[in-house]
Write a protein that holds these residues in place. Sequence first.
Motif: not given
Length: 245
Positions: A13-15, A24-25, A49-51
Motif C-alpha cells: 500500500l504505497q504513499r 501492506q495488504l 481505514s489506511y489509505t
Amino acid sequence: MTARRIIQPVVDLQRRPDGPRDRQLLYGDTVKVAERISGWSRVTSDKDSYTGWVASEHLGSTLSESHRITVPATHAYERADMKSRDLTSLSYGSKVKMLSEQNGFLETELGFIPSVHCAPITEKAVDPVAVAELFLGTPYLWGGNSRFGLDCSGLVQVGLLACGIACPGDSGEQERVLGASVPDDTPAKRGDLLFWKGHVAWVSGPNMLVHANAHHMAVAFEPMDQAIARIQAQGDGPVTAHKRL
C-alpha cells in the motif's frame, strides 16, 4: 467508491503511485477504490481505514471468503496432495473461500490448502501475544504486514485483528487509541503494550518483550529492561506510554 479485493499474496500500500510503501495488504483483504489513474488505484483498507495506492492489477472482484490462514505461512497446492505442485504461498490472516474439502485439504480458488492451516473466518484467536509469537524470526520490514516481513506496528496489528480487535496500522495511532494508560508504578503484564516515539512492543511475560525491531532485524524476544536501556541509549527516547487492553 467501489469495493474490491486483494488478489495477490502480499501487496504494498504505497504513499503515491509507484511511491514508497506505507503498509501492506494480504490476499483477501477488501478495500474501497476512490479513484484510478494510469494503472493505479487509490484505496482505503477496510480492516484499518489506511489509505494509499496499489497497482490496479492486484485488485479483483469481492468474494464471500469462508476461511482465514492461521499459521505463519502456508502453500496452496495443485491437488489435495502435499507432493503435488505448490501454486502460491499465503501469510497468516489471508482469507480464502472453501469450495470443497478433500483428504485433509480445503479446495479454494487458489488451489488446495491444508485444512490444519485454516479456520472458519468467524473463529477468532484469543491471545494476541500468542499470535505475535508465531512470527518469531520473521525478518524486519518497514511497513510489513506478513510472514515475509513485519515492522513493529504490523506485529501489534496482526495479533489484535486476529482476535477481532480493531487496530490502526501505525504505532503513533495505536498509542493514541489502544487500551488505557497504566500508572508508572504498575508492573507490566502479558498483553500490555509499551510505546516509544516511532516504536511499539508487546509485553510477553515478566521483564520480557516480543517486538519486530531493527536492532535484531527480526521479530524477537528481548528483556524489557535491556530494551528500554538500549532504545534510550541509541537516542530514541524513553517509553512514552504503557497501555493495557
